[in-house]
Enzyme design. Sequence first.
Site, PDB file in Angstrom:
ATOM      1  N   HIS A 194      59.514   8.817  38.858  1.00 44.64           N
ATOM      2  CA  HIS A 194      58.823   9.882  38.127  1.00 44.64           C
ATOM      3  C   HIS A 194      59.107   9.837  36.623  1.00 44.64           C
ATOM      4  O   HIS A 194      59.392  10.858  35.998  1.00 44.64           O
ATOM      5  CB  HIS A 194      59.220  11.241  38.726  1.00 44.64           C
ATOM      6  CG  HIS A 194      58.195  12.306  38.593  1.00 44.64           C
ATOM      7  ND1 HIS A 194      57.790  12.799  37.369  1.00 44.64           N
ATOM      8  CD2 HIS A 194      57.478  12.971  39.521  1.00 44.64           C
ATOM      9  CE1 HIS A 194      56.881  13.740  37.572  1.00 44.64           C
ATOM     10  NE2 HIS A 194      56.670  13.862  38.871  1.00 44.64           N
ATOM     11  N   GLU A 254      52.630   7.771  38.710  1.00 40.29           N
ATOM     12  CA  GLU A 254      53.492   7.611  39.882  1.00 40.29           C
ATOM     13  C   GLU A 254      52.760   6.801  40.950  1.00 40.29           C
ATOM     14  O   GLU A 254      51.781   7.276  41.518  1.00 40.29           O
ATOM     15  CB  GLU A 254      53.850   8.993  40.436  1.00 40.29           C
ATOM     16  CG  GLU A 254      54.531   9.897  39.428  1.00 40.29           C
ATOM     17  CD  GLU A 254      54.210  11.377  39.675  1.00 40.29           C
ATOM     18  OE1 GLU A 254      54.547  11.895  40.742  1.00 40.29           O
ATOM     19  OE2 GLU A 254      53.606  12.003  38.795  1.00 40.29           O
ATOM     20  N   HIS A 281      57.596  16.467  46.612  1.00 42.73           N
ATOM     21  CA  HIS A 281      58.624  15.519  46.171  1.00 42.73           C
ATOM     22  C   HIS A 281      59.943  15.570  46.964  1.00 42.73           C
ATOM     23  O   HIS A 281      61.026  15.491  46.372  1.00 42.73           O
ATOM     24  CB  HIS A 281      58.928  15.734  44.684  1.00 42.73           C
ATOM     25  CG  HIS A 281      57.798  15.341  43.764  1.00 42.73           C
ATOM     26  ND1 HIS A 281      56.822  14.448  44.099  1.00 42.73           N
ATOM     27  CD2 HIS A 281      57.507  15.730  42.488  1.00 42.73           C
ATOM     28  CE1 HIS A 281      55.979  14.301  43.087  1.00 42.73           C
ATOM     29  NE2 HIS A 281      56.359  15.066  42.103  1.00 42.73           N
TER      30      HIS A 281
HETATM   31  C1  GLA Z   1      54.019  15.450  40.029  1.00 45.02           C
HETATM   32  C2  GLA Z   1      53.023  16.448  40.470  1.00 45.02           C
HETATM   33  C3  GLA Z   1      52.849  17.457  39.407  1.00 45.02           C
HETATM   34  C4  GLA Z   1      54.149  18.092  39.034  1.00 45.02           C
HETATM   35  C5  GLA Z   1      55.119  17.059  38.637  1.00 45.02           C
HETATM   36  C6  GLA Z   1      56.478  17.663  38.386  1.00 45.02           C
HETATM   37  O1  GLA Z   1      53.504  14.654  39.052  1.00 45.02           O
HETATM   38  O2  GLA Z   1      51.803  15.880  40.837  1.00 45.02           O
HETATM   39  O3  GLA Z   1      51.952  18.433  39.839  1.00 45.02           O
HETATM   40  O4  GLA Z   1      54.627  18.776  40.135  1.00 45.02           O
HETATM   41  O5  GLA Z   1      55.214  16.085  39.649  1.00 45.02           O
HETATM   42  O6  GLA Z   1      56.424  18.758  37.564  1.00 45.02           O
END
Ligand code: GLA
Length: 345
Positions: A180, A310, A106
């Site tokens: 997110h 997402e 991210h």
């Molecule tokens: C995304 C990732 C997850 C986790 C979340 C944040 O969805 O795929 O594995 O890292 O972000 O916690």
Amino acid sequence: MSITKESFGKTSDGQNVDLYTLTNSNGLKTKIITFGGYIISLQVPDRNGKFADIVLGYDTLEQYVNDSTYLGSLIGRFGNRVAKGKFTLNSIEYTLATNNGPNHLHGGIKGFNKVVWNAQPIDDPNRPGLKLTYLSKDGEEGFPGNLSCTVIYTLTNNNELKISYEATTDKATIVNLTSHGYFNLAGHNSGDILGHELMINADNYTPADETLIPTGQIAPVKGTNVDFTKSTAIGARIAKVTGGYDHNFVLNNKKGKLGLAARVCEPKTGRVMEIHTTEPGIQFYSGNFLDGSAKGKGAVYNKHNGFCLETQHFPDSPNKPNFPSVVLKPCEKYTHLTVHKFSVK
Ligand code: GLA
């Protein structure tokens, strides 16, 4: 219909953070802050016209600054994982932060969720909007190129929350922007989301290793516990999925065309959220890492108290030549549109 602005405080380095409230003609309301572009509240009606806030969120700027769960933020430059934080572009190897076990996640230590965006309200009577812009400098978090980003949130009178993304660069780079949001269509403070019924418009997914890096295979969902081609309760098979759902799906849609990605229905309240996107993939994450340490708006967020969908390019695309490309060159424009449409059943 309106857009209003108020102060949400100041970061420790003295930057002002504002909170914008967008309201449509049906009373849907969303609140967005300029720090990280977080959606901090989203009020939508149930089948009896009763409004509830259906996104998890905090109360204070300090909580958002310290947030490690991406509780409603924008994500960039690169959403999801890059194996070992390494990729090669035009024969140059780039190194990113490894902030998720051995991998990059991210956008790194100070991703787009940790910066203050410039904001400009769009006071269109039919669709209030908020335009956020951010210039990510060449080398920021290890990524090449000055990346100029625009994200526009729009609330339409058809009860849609649209998020449109654009980016341009002055040097070849990689981009994968997303949002997110953690949703609970019964209301953010309603416990787990296991009863929500989910349909994902994907016949295939990208199987991954134990650190959630795809193997590179595009595999059919048929016959697996990640088959959501027919609407299925999130909790129906979750016990059989190690760690819970955290999978990237390969959407059936035509390349770059806005198409249905997912539909979620909460049976008790009748709230329905449909997601349409131009992106090739969607990560379905069932809030597995929520452990009660995130608290906000009078609630404590425990495991599976929210789900994320997402819209994105596939994880580790920079190292997977068979996945759709995430490379952005100068003179090109990155575009991504995702629409969340709310209704009742
Ligand atoms: C995304 C990732 C997850 C986790 C979340 C944040 O969805 O795929 O594995 O890292 O972000 O916690």
